[in-house]
Design a protein around this motif. Structure first.
Motif, PDB file in Angstrom:
ATOM      1  N   MET A  49       0.959  -1.073   0.023  1.00  0.00           N
ATOM      2  CA  MET A  49      -0.005  -0.432  -0.183  1.00  0.00           C
ATOM      3  C   MET A  49       0.568   1.283  -0.073  1.00  0.00           C
ATOM      4  SD  MET A  49      -2.785  -1.397  -0.144  1.00  0.00           S
ATOM      5  CE  MET A  49      -3.733  -2.863   0.444  1.00  0.00           C
ATOM      6  N   THR A  50       0.689   2.348  -0.903  1.00  0.00           N
ATOM      7  CA  THR A  50       1.747   3.245  -0.849  1.00  0.00           C
ATOM      8  C   THR A  50       0.369   4.663  -0.917  1.00  0.00           C
ATOM      9  OG1 THR A  50       2.935   2.271  -2.192  1.00  0.00           O
ATOM     10  CG2 THR A  50       2.999   4.586  -2.247  1.00  0.00           C
ATOM     11  N   VAL A  51       0.871   5.387  -0.477  1.00  0.00           N
ATOM     12  CA  VAL A  51       0.526   7.116  -0.095  1.00  0.00           C
ATOM     13  C   VAL A  51       1.097   7.989  -0.209  1.00  0.00           C
ATOM     14  CG1 VAL A  51      -1.515   8.153   1.143  1.00  0.00           C
ATOM     15  CG2 VAL A  51      -1.838   6.128   1.625  1.00  0.00           C
ATOM     16  N   GLN A  52       0.558   8.869  -1.124  1.00  0.00           N
ATOM     17  CA  GLN A  52       1.282  10.017  -1.595  1.00  0.00           C
ATOM     18  C   GLN A  52       0.892  11.138  -1.527  1.00  0.00           C
ATOM     19  OE1 GLN A  52       3.499   8.176  -5.386  1.00  0.00           O
ATOM     20  NE2 GLN A  52       4.535   9.810  -4.577  1.00  0.00           N
ATOM     21  N   VAL A  53       0.839  12.587  -1.296  1.00  0.00           N
ATOM     22  CA  VAL A  53      -0.099  13.969  -1.066  1.00  0.00           C
ATOM     23  C   VAL A  53       0.351  14.633  -2.139  1.00  0.00           C
ATOM     24  CG1 VAL A  53      -0.169  15.912  -0.415  1.00  0.00           C
ATOM     25  CG2 VAL A  53      -0.157  13.041   1.321  1.00  0.00           C
ATOM     26  N   SER A  54       0.002  14.976  -3.226  1.00  0.00           N
ATOM     27  CA  SER A  54       0.315  16.079  -3.805  1.00  0.00           C
ATOM     28  C   SER A  54      -0.094  17.512  -3.453  1.00  0.00           C
ATOM     29  CB  SER A  54      -0.575  15.723  -5.308  1.00  0.00           C
ATOM     30  OG  SER A  54      -0.453  16.720  -6.076  1.00  0.00           O
ATOM     31  N   ARG A  55       0.711  18.447  -2.977  1.00  0.00           N
ATOM     32  CA  ARG A  55       0.251  19.340  -2.866  1.00  0.00           C
ATOM     33  C   ARG A  55      -0.440  20.557  -3.353  1.00  0.00           C
ATOM     34  NH1 ARG A  55       3.188  20.534   2.185  1.00  0.00           N
ATOM     35  NH2 ARG A  55       1.856  22.418   2.478  1.00  0.00           N
ATOM     36  N   PHE A  56      -0.696  21.419  -2.830  1.00  0.00           N
ATOM     37  CA  PHE A  56      -1.445  22.448  -4.015  1.00  0.00           C
ATOM     38  C   PHE A  56      -0.468  23.245  -4.563  1.00  0.00           C
ATOM     39  CE2 PHE A  56      -4.202  23.708  -0.035  1.00  0.00           C
ATOM     40  CZ  PHE A  56      -5.557  22.647  -0.530  1.00  0.00           C
ATOM     41  N   SER A  57       1.255  23.618  -4.329  1.00  0.00           N
ATOM     42  CA  SER A  57       2.180  24.177  -4.927  1.00  0.00           C
ATOM     43  C   SER A  57       3.102  23.369  -6.147  1.00  0.00           C
ATOM     44  CB  SER A  57       3.263  24.080  -3.749  1.00  0.00           C
ATOM     45  OG  SER A  57       3.919  22.919  -3.124  1.00  0.00           O
ATOM     46  N   ALA A  58       2.365  22.079  -6.413  1.00  0.00           N
ATOM     47  CA  ALA A  58       2.298  21.094  -7.268  1.00  0.00           C
ATOM     48  C   ALA A  58       1.686  21.574  -9.116  1.00  0.00           C
ATOM     49  CB  ALA A  58       1.677  19.766  -7.317  1.00  0.00           C
ATOM     50  N   GLY A  59       0.934  23.343  -8.695  1.00  0.00           N
ATOM     51  CA  GLY A  59       0.193  23.594  -9.246  1.00  0.00           C
ATOM     52  C   GLY A  59      -0.510  22.793 -10.717  1.00  0.00           C
ATOM     53  N   LEU A  60      -1.283  23.345 -11.442  1.00  0.00           N
ATOM     54  CA  LEU A  60      -1.852  22.244 -12.385  1.00  0.00           C
ATOM     55  C   LEU A  60      -1.555  21.765 -13.250  1.00  0.00           C
ATOM     56  CD1 LEU A  60      -3.923  25.893 -13.842  1.00  0.00           C
ATOM     57  CD2 LEU A  60      -4.683  23.939 -12.219  1.00  0.00           C
ATOM     58  N   HIS A  61      -2.668  20.570 -13.457  1.00  0.00           N
ATOM     59  CA  HIS A  61      -2.069  19.110 -14.158  1.00  0.00           C
ATOM     60  C   HIS A  61      -3.313  18.617 -15.135  1.00  0.00           C
ATOM     61  CE1 HIS A  61      -4.278  16.789 -10.663  1.00  0.00           C
ATOM     62  NE2 HIS A  61      -3.347  18.206  -9.937  1.00  0.00           N
ATOM     63  N   GLY A  62      -2.950  17.755 -15.361  1.00  0.00           N
ATOM     64  CA  GLY A  62      -3.692  16.933 -16.243  1.00  0.00           C
ATOM     65  C   GLY A  62      -4.869  16.225 -15.691  1.00  0.00           C
ATOM     66  N   LEU A  63      -5.047  16.039 -14.012  1.00  0.00           N
ATOM     67  CA  LEU A  63      -6.218  15.017 -13.665  1.00  0.00           C
ATOM     68  C   LEU A  63      -6.478  16.144 -12.198  1.00  0.00           C
ATOM     69  CD1 LEU A  63      -4.486  11.976 -13.001  1.00  0.00           C
ATOM     70  CD2 LEU A  63      -5.624  12.597 -14.503  1.00  0.00           C
ATOM     71  N   THR A  64      -6.843  17.399 -13.190  1.00  0.00           N
ATOM     72  CA  THR A  64      -7.201  18.585 -11.998  1.00  0.00           C
ATOM     73  C   THR A  64      -9.005  18.207 -11.636  1.00  0.00           C
ATOM     74  OG1 THR A  64      -7.417  20.126 -14.158  1.00  0.00           O
ATOM     75  CG2 THR A  64      -5.535  20.208 -12.054  1.00  0.00           C
ATOM     76  N   ASN A  65      -9.628  17.178 -12.828  1.00  0.00           N
ATOM     77  CA  ASN A  65     -11.105  17.941 -12.872  1.00  0.00           C
ATOM     78  C   ASN A  65     -11.791  16.658 -12.403  1.00  0.00           C
ATOM     79  OD1 ASN A  65     -10.947  21.026 -13.820  1.00  0.00           O
ATOM     80  ND2 ASN A  65     -10.632  19.813 -15.602  1.00  0.00           N
ATOM     81  N   ALA A  66     -11.098  15.151 -12.455  1.00  0.00           N
ATOM     82  CA  ALA A  66     -12.169  14.110 -11.936  1.00  0.00           C
ATOM     83  C   ALA A  66     -10.786  13.346 -11.194  1.00  0.00           C
ATOM     84  CB  ALA A  66     -12.358  13.066 -12.566  1.00  0.00           C
ATOM     85  N   ASP A  67     -11.392  12.355  -9.845  1.00  0.00           N
ATOM     86  CA  ASP A  67     -10.705  11.198  -9.096  1.00  0.00           C
ATOM     87  C   ASP A  67     -10.302  10.131 -10.717  1.00  0.00           C
ATOM     88  OD1 ASP A  67     -11.296  12.785  -7.234  1.00  0.00           O
ATOM     89  OD2 ASP A  67     -12.483  11.364  -6.469  1.00  0.00           O
ATOM     90  N   VAL A  68      -9.649   9.503 -11.141  1.00  0.00           N
ATOM     91  CA  VAL A  68      -9.597   8.092 -11.599  1.00  0.00           C
ATOM     92  C   VAL A  68      -8.445   7.661 -10.860  1.00  0.00           C
ATOM     93  CG1 VAL A  68      -6.985   9.435 -11.894  1.00  0.00           C
ATOM     94  CG2 VAL A  68      -8.120   7.762 -13.393  1.00  0.00           C
ATOM     95  N   MET A  69      -9.124   5.910 -11.624  1.00  0.00           N
ATOM     96  CA  MET A  69      -8.873   4.762 -10.937  1.00  0.00           C
ATOM     97  C   MET A  69      -7.914   3.596 -12.237  1.00  0.00           C
ATOM     98  SD  MET A  69      -8.597   2.475  -7.663  1.00  0.00           S
ATOM     99  CE  MET A  69      -9.420   2.960  -6.964  1.00  0.00           C
ATOM    100  N   PHE A  70      -7.107   3.678 -11.707  1.00  0.00           N
ATOM    101  CA  PHE A  70      -6.650   2.130 -12.621  1.00  0.00           C
ATOM    102  C   PHE A  70      -6.706   1.113 -12.474  1.00  0.00           C
ATOM    103  CE2 PHE A  70      -4.509   6.457 -13.741  1.00  0.00           C
ATOM    104  CZ  PHE A  70      -4.557   6.774 -15.018  1.00  0.00           C
ATOM    105  N   LEU A  71      -6.909  -0.150 -13.087  1.00  0.00           N
ATOM    106  CA  LEU A  71      -6.995  -1.419 -12.702  1.00  0.00           C
ATOM    107  C   LEU A  71      -6.583  -2.248 -13.648  1.00  0.00           C
ATOM    108  CD1 LEU A  71     -10.913  -1.569 -12.547  1.00  0.00           C
ATOM    109  CD2 LEU A  71      -9.616  -0.588 -10.908  1.00  0.00           C
TER     110      LEU A  71
END
Length: 280
Positions: free
Chosen positions: A195-217
């Motif tokens: 299990m891996t948990v990471q945090v994306s800080r606000f300071s990372a700025g805009l990116h390609g996943l800003t509008n929706a949650d996504v799960m890859f299987l």
């Protein structure tokens, strides 16, 4: 000892089957709901709600019923089927959930809300209530969501990684005690093998996943599918081209996120900020 009854002729819907069995066992004993409550030490209204299908109760009460009726393991097995029944979820989730159960690894990104697989009961209840659910469906859906956690907590769970936008962890629950429990659960999850948990800080700025949650299987045959979700709808994506584009966006977010060790420190700092219960 009462014998196990055949499924033939009974409801095939797990929740209805569970409620039906509870009613049949009690009436066969000649007990009233009040008498059952007095004998087992629970409020009789709980048993009434369970027999009506308004709630399925918890494992403790079901084990007590199994012992009372002399049906070792029968009711608990039916309860487990009711908890994990996919038919209680909306139609659009069913194929996703079937694929999720087969996945050998899962990679997730959250915009504003923790994924259901990592939610505590208090968090799930507040999120679902905010979405408009009311009793008795609210309690049913909380129980169902907790049943889904077995995917990560059972034997041979899939590899799992989640990247949480800082907004997820800055949006607290109204109850500080429930929020503390959720953060502690998240902290402990990151310490488990696979299990891996990471945090994306606000300071990372805009990116390609800003509008929706996504799960890859990632499925056993090597194919990867994606499920995207916003506050209004979800979409299962199986075409390789769109999935690859989403994966590239996910990789970019992962590159910008805090490392697992730094993310754990971030969660611990948030825990320190949660107000303590004045009674402790």
């Amino acid at each position: 000892m009462p014998t196990r009854r055949a499924v033939t002729g009974r409801s095939r819907e797990p929740r209805a089957r569970f409620a039906e069995e509870l009613r049949l066992l009690r009436t066969a004993r000649g007990d009233s709901l009040r008498q059952l409550g007095e004998r087992l030490g629970w409020d009789w209204s709980l048993f009434g709600k369970m027999e009506k299908g308004e709630t399925i109760g918890g494992p403790e009460v079901v084990q007590a019923l199994d012992q009372h009726y002399g049906t070792p393991g029968l009711l608990l097995a039916l309860w487990e089927l009711a908890v994990s029944d996919q038919s209680q979820f909306k139609e659009r989730y069913r194929r996703y959930m079937a694929l999720e159960a087969e996945a050998v690894s899962l990679w997730h990104f959250a915009v504003s809300v923790l994924p259901g697989l990592l939610q505590t009961p208090g968090y799930a209840r507040e999120v679902l209530a905010a979405g408009g659910l009311k009793e008795p469906e609210l309690t049913q859906q909380v129980e169902a969501r907790m049943g889904r956690r077995e995917l990560l907590e059972g034997q041979s769970p899939p590899q799992f990684r989640t990247i949480l936008s800082e907004a997820v962890l800055r949006t607290t629950l109204r109850d500080p005690g429930q929020w503390r429990q959720q953060l502690e659960y998240l902290r402990d999850t990151g310490e488990r093998d696979g299990m891996t948990v990471q945090v994306s800080r606000f300071s990372a700025g805009l990116h390609g996943l800003t509008n929706a949650d996504v799960m890859f299987l990632r499925l056993a045959e090597g194919r990867t599918v994606a499920y995207t979700e916003n506050g209004y709808r979800g979409e299962l994506i199986e075409e390789s081209g769109p999935v690859e584009r989403l994966q590239r966006a996910y990789d970019s977010v992962r590159d910008l996120a805090l490392s697992p060790a730094e993310s754990r420190k971030f969660i611990l700092r948030l825990l320190e900020e949660v107000p303590c219960d004045p009674s402790t």
